[in-house]
Scaffold this motif. Structure first.
Motif, PDB file in Angstrom:
ATOM      1  N   UNK A  69       0.547  -1.546  -0.502  1.00  0.00           N
ATOM      2  CA  UNK A  69      -0.102  -0.089  -0.004  1.00  0.00           C
ATOM      3  C   UNK A  69       0.720   1.382   0.008  1.00  0.00           C
ATOM      4  N   UNK A  70       2.115   0.994   0.446  1.00  0.00           N
ATOM      5  CA  UNK A  70       3.004   2.108   0.397  1.00  0.00           C
ATOM      6  C   UNK A  70       4.009   1.846   0.139  1.00  0.00           C
ATOM      7  N   UNK A  71       5.200   2.102  -0.465  1.00  0.00           N
ATOM      8  CA  UNK A  71       6.292   1.012  -0.888  1.00  0.00           C
ATOM      9  C   UNK A  71       7.376   2.069  -0.147  1.00  0.00           C
ATOM     10  N   UNK A  72       6.596   3.602  -0.465  1.00  0.00           N
ATOM     11  CA  UNK A  72       8.394   4.711  -0.151  1.00  0.00           C
ATOM     12  C   UNK A  72       8.248   4.891   1.422  1.00  0.00           C
ATOM     13  N   UNK A  73       7.235   4.738   1.866  1.00  0.00           N
ATOM     14  CA  UNK A  73       7.154   4.327   3.424  1.00  0.00           C
ATOM     15  C   UNK A  73       7.684   3.208   3.880  1.00  0.00           C
ATOM     16  N   UNK A  74       7.611   2.147   3.542  1.00  0.00           N
ATOM     17  CA  UNK A  74       8.483   0.466   3.472  1.00  0.00           C
ATOM     18  C   UNK A  74       9.571   0.911   3.395  1.00  0.00           C
ATOM     19  N   UNK A  75      10.225   0.864   2.278  1.00  0.00           N
ATOM     20  CA  UNK A  75      11.778   1.875   2.075  1.00  0.00           C
ATOM     21  C   UNK A  75      11.910   2.488   2.710  1.00  0.00           C
ATOM     22  N   UNK A  76      11.720   3.544   2.999  1.00  0.00           N
ATOM     23  CA  UNK A  76      12.719   5.240   4.373  1.00  0.00           C
ATOM     24  C   UNK A  76      12.674   4.055   5.143  1.00  0.00           C
ATOM     25  N   UNK A  77      11.868   2.910   5.925  1.00  0.00           N
ATOM     26  CA  UNK A  77      11.533   2.219   7.254  1.00  0.00           C
ATOM     27  C   UNK A  77      12.549   0.909   6.986  1.00  0.00           C
ATOM     28  N   UNK A  78      13.368   0.324   5.932  1.00  0.00           N
ATOM     29  CA  UNK A  78      14.405  -0.490   5.644  1.00  0.00           C
ATOM     30  C   UNK A  78      15.512   0.239   5.652  1.00  0.00           C
ATOM     31  N   UNK A  79      15.534   0.712   4.589  1.00  0.00           N
ATOM     32  CA  UNK A  79      17.258   1.781   4.219  1.00  0.00           C
ATOM     33  C   UNK A  79      17.161   2.498   5.305  1.00  0.00           C
ATOM     34  N   UNK A  80      16.407   2.941   6.200  1.00  0.00           N
ATOM     35  CA  UNK A  80      17.118   3.851   7.298  1.00  0.00           C
ATOM     36  C   UNK A  80      17.608   2.328   8.426  1.00  0.00           C
ATOM     37  N   UNK A  81      16.485   1.592   8.856  1.00  0.00           N
ATOM     38  CA  UNK A  81      17.422   0.841   9.624  1.00  0.00           C
ATOM     39  C   UNK A  81      18.637   0.244   8.981  1.00  0.00           C
TER      40      UNK A  81
END
Length: 269
Positions: free
Chosen positions: A24-36
């Motif tokens: 539903x929100x791949x941008x926020x998912x990638x932001x979380x994955x990449x940030x962590x």
């Protein structure tokens, strides 16, 4: 290229996965994955964030990756170079020392405000999160379990400070905390951290919150910071050695900057 440290994208524990639906929100998912993953050392300091590699690594489209990188560029974990794209933020002893000082000051400021303005619902949320954190075993040998432990205590502190009622301060604190955690993951001697009794210290802190004992709470938080002095000294020592090595071995584009952990992957997947 990412190291052989596993990405949070591959974790399955409910407490360790992205707090958003990737479909539903791949941008926020990638932001979380990449940030962590940057915080955890999957990507090295000054590593260039190449869109095509990240698209393959996270199995998402180009737009979510570009947007996620832009969102992270405000967190202090990613830097932009004119006409060259984005890189993982550099590390330095000066930056680490500055972060420690700023983090402690803003923590005390927010804690004072939380104790003054926090209501019964906030107090109950703090007690509940303490209970949840105490159930997470301190296991640093398994990357996913370490992530669960890190997030449990990060959430406890977030809940404690949320009583201040300021989204702006919460954002600043979260960004500082993520940057400090990256230094821990890259340079700390985790064997020292293993023997520190975080559970007991956090119980005492929450007990002081429940009793609204401001003086006792400040003493406990000061003790909490002092408890990690030796731990932070090892970070400073290792970081100092890293800086000397990086300056000696650096190439013009820093693609070969030395890593703390892990071997480069041949296949980004």
């Amino acid at each position: 290229m990412p190291t052989d440290i596993p990405s949070v994208k591959n974790f399955t524990a409910p407490s360790a996965i992205a707090p958003v639906d990737p479909k539903r929100n791949p941008t926020l998912a990638v932001q979380y994955w990449l940030g962590r993953d940057i915080v955890r050392g999957v990507f090295a300091p000054l590593e260039r964030l190449k869109i095509e590699q990240l698209v393959a690594f996270y199995d998402v489209g180009h737009s979510p990756v570009r947007e996620a990188i832009l969102l992270l560029s405000t967190s202090g974990l990613v830097i932009h170079e004119h006409q060259k794209g984005h890189r993982v933020a550099p590390v330095s002893l000066a930056d680490y020392d500055d972060l420690i000082r700023a983090y402690r000051k803003i923590y005390q400021l927010m804690l004072d405000s939380a104790l003054k303005h926090g209501d019964d619902a906030w107090e109950e949320a703090v007690v509940l999160q303490l209970h949840r954190s105490l159930k997470v075993e301190k296991n640093f040998d398994d990357p996913e379990h370490r992530e669960m432990w890190q997030l449990a205590y990060s959430t406890l502190h977030w809940t404690l400070l949320s009583g201040c009622g300021s989204p702006i301060l919460m954002r600043i604190w979260a960004d500082l905390g993520g940057r400090l955690e990256r230094y821990v993951n890259l340079f700390a001697d985790l064997e020292i951290d293993r023997v520190l009794d975080h559970h007991s210290k956090h119980r005492e802190i929450v007990d002081a919150v429940v009793h609204r004992d401001a003086e006792r709470l400040h003493e406990l938080v000061a003790d909490m910071f002092e408890m990690g002095v030796q731990f932070h000294q090892t970070i400073s020592h290792t970081l100092s050695s890293y800086e000397k090595s990086a300056h000696a071995d650096s190439a013009p584009d820093m693609e070969g900057a030395p890593r703390k952990r892990g071997r480069p992957r041949k296949n980004p997947r």
